[in-house]
Design an enzyme around this catalytic site. Structure first.
Site, short mmCIF file in Angstrom:
data_model
loop_
_atom_site.label_atom_id
_atom_site.label_comp_id
_atom_site.label_asym_id
_atom_site.label_seq_id
_atom_site.Cartn_x
_atom_site.Cartn_y
_atom_site.Cartn_z
N ASP A 139 0.86 -1.20 0.00
CA ASP A 139 0.00 0.00 0.00
C ASP A 139 0.89 1.24 0.00
OD1 ASP A 139 -2.03 1.81 0.25
OD2 ASP A 139 -2.73 1.14 2.20
N ASP A 158 -3.70 2.60 -5.45
CA ASP A 158 -2.43 2.70 -4.73
C ASP A 158 -2.09 1.45 -3.92
OD1 ASP A 158 -4.46 3.02 -2.92
OD2 ASP A 158 -3.53 4.64 -1.81
N GLU A 159 -2.80 0.35 -4.11
CA GLU A 159 -2.47 -0.86 -3.35
C GLU A 159 -2.73 -2.11 -4.18
OE1 GLU A 159 -5.08 -1.58 0.08
OE2 GLU A 159 -6.32 0.09 -0.63
#
Length: 405
Positions: A13, A108-109
């Site tokens: 993350d 974003d992860e």
């Protein structure tokens, strides 16, 4: 060190992703409180905040004006989706160097199936591998990431939440229920703030408390989710990590904004639609998708909302077509009352067939609108979202600021 038994799953993350990208793009912002804001500027909400800003209570979801009161000296920056997608793709390319099984969970992860990447891995070797990924990300992007490691996706994601930013946490496969027992139930994937509050009110504070509730009671209260909570409390999750090729096709892509104050100006509403449609179109082109329909969401207040959709004559990834269709849907849906939110969605997605669209200008050697869109995308990725805009978008923004003169 003991060998790792069974599956080896990483959850990676990016820390305060949007704000960190802005700091990376402008070194002057490093170490400073950065607040990424949704549009419109005066009435939007906070999309993301750097850790420096979070110390003062600024967090995603609060109105921009409230964030300015809490932290007037922060750097307030409008959302720049093309820039974030650019960095997201860079991160994804790095992850693929370590495993072909990388599943995007959000912009974003990701989850990474690292099973078999090390023969008979020890916990120490697993930790070294994760540290190698973190170092490579920092060196090549300037961003930090937090990594959670576990025997399945659920446990890996919980592990990530335990140490941020720039964290690395391992929850081994042995004695999972015992290792999770004391953790707050709000860390369980799928349990949001409202559900966590309901559970806390019932005296269920931890994973251990949740594991003590009989399955039939959880089913009765939460339906099908009750069964998910039952297994999650024990750290049991058999869902696979799926590569991009294995993921089911996306059904829709969209953007929406909730306003701190209602708006009723038609030029301002159209300006919002143009901005949302432009972001949706960019995502379609980024994924090589086209929409066969358009849907809008008109939010009258914080609870009530109306949906309206229609099919397109031809599939498209053109923002102007999506915006024009949204205007027509708005005329059918909006009764003139002040709006608290707007959403624009591309629906019925299909893979782009590579066909040539009609020229933007009636000249034989002109670029197609599809080529123009890709050119604009490249400029936005390299120089920022504000570097270029279509003339009609500029006009609508001008009208929204100065009135329909």
């Amino acid at each position: 060190m003991t060998d790792w038994q069974g599956r080896l799953i990483f959850h990676v993350d990016a820390d305060a992703f949007f704000a960190s990208v802005e700091q990376r793009s402008n070194p002057r912002l490093i170490g400073k409180p950065v607040v990424v804001c949704g549009l419109p500027w005066e009435k939007g909400v906070v999309t993301a905040a750097s850790y420096e800003a979070r110390r003062y209570g600024v967090k995603a979801g609060i109105p921009n004006f409230q964030a300015r009161k809490l932290l007037p000296n922060a750097y307030f920056i409008p959302v720049n989706i093309p820039k974030y997608l650019y960095y997201s793709l860079k991160l994804f390319a790095i992850y693929l160097q370590y495993s072909p099984k990388v599943e995007p969970y959000s912009i974003d992860e990701v989850f990474m199936d690292m099973t078999g990447t090390i023969k008979n891995p020890t916990v120490l070797e697993v930790e070294a591998l994760a540290q190698n990924i973190k170092t490579k990300v920092l060196r090549e992007t300037g961003l930090t990431v937090s990594v959670g490691i576990g025997p399945n996706k659920l446990v890996a994601k919980v592990a990530t939440e335990l140490m941020k930013p720039n964290g690395l946490t391992i929850i081994g496969p042995d004695n999972l229920a015992k290792n999770l027992a004391l953790l707050p139930v709000k860390l369980c994937p799928g349990i949001g703030a409202k559900t966590a509050s309901l559970l806390n009110d019932a005296g269920i504070q931890t994973f251990g408390d949740l594991a003590a509730v009989p399955l039939f009671k959880l089913r009765r209260i939460f339906g099908i989710n009750g069964e998910k909570f039952y297994w999650a409390a024990r750290g049991i999750d058999n869902t696979p990590v799926l590569s991009l090729e294995e993921l089911p096709p996306e059904k829709s892509k969209g953007h929406e904004v909730t306003l701190a104050q209602s708006i009723s100006s038609l030029p301002e509403i159209k300006g919002l639609i143009w901005q949302l449609a432009d972001k949706v179109a960019f995502q379609l082109r980024e994924k090589h998708l086209e929409a066969t329909g358009v849907r809008i969401k008109v939010k009258i207040d914080t609870v009530k909302s109306k949906l309206c959709q229609c099919q397109l004559t031809d599939a498209t990834s053109d923002g102007s077509v999506i915006a024009a269709t949204s205007f027509k849907l708005l005329s059918k849906t909006w009764d003139g009352k002040p709006l608290r939110g707007l959403g624009v969605y591309a629906i019925g997605l299909m893979k782009a067939n590579g066909g040539v669209q009609l020229p933007l200008f009636p000249i034989d050697d002109s670029k197609t609108s599809d080529e123009l869109g890709r050119t604009i995308d490249c400029l936005k990725q390299k120089y920022g979202e504000g570097i270029i805009s279509t003339a009609v978008n500029l006009l609508v923004n001008h009208l929204s600021q100065n009135g329909d003169q």
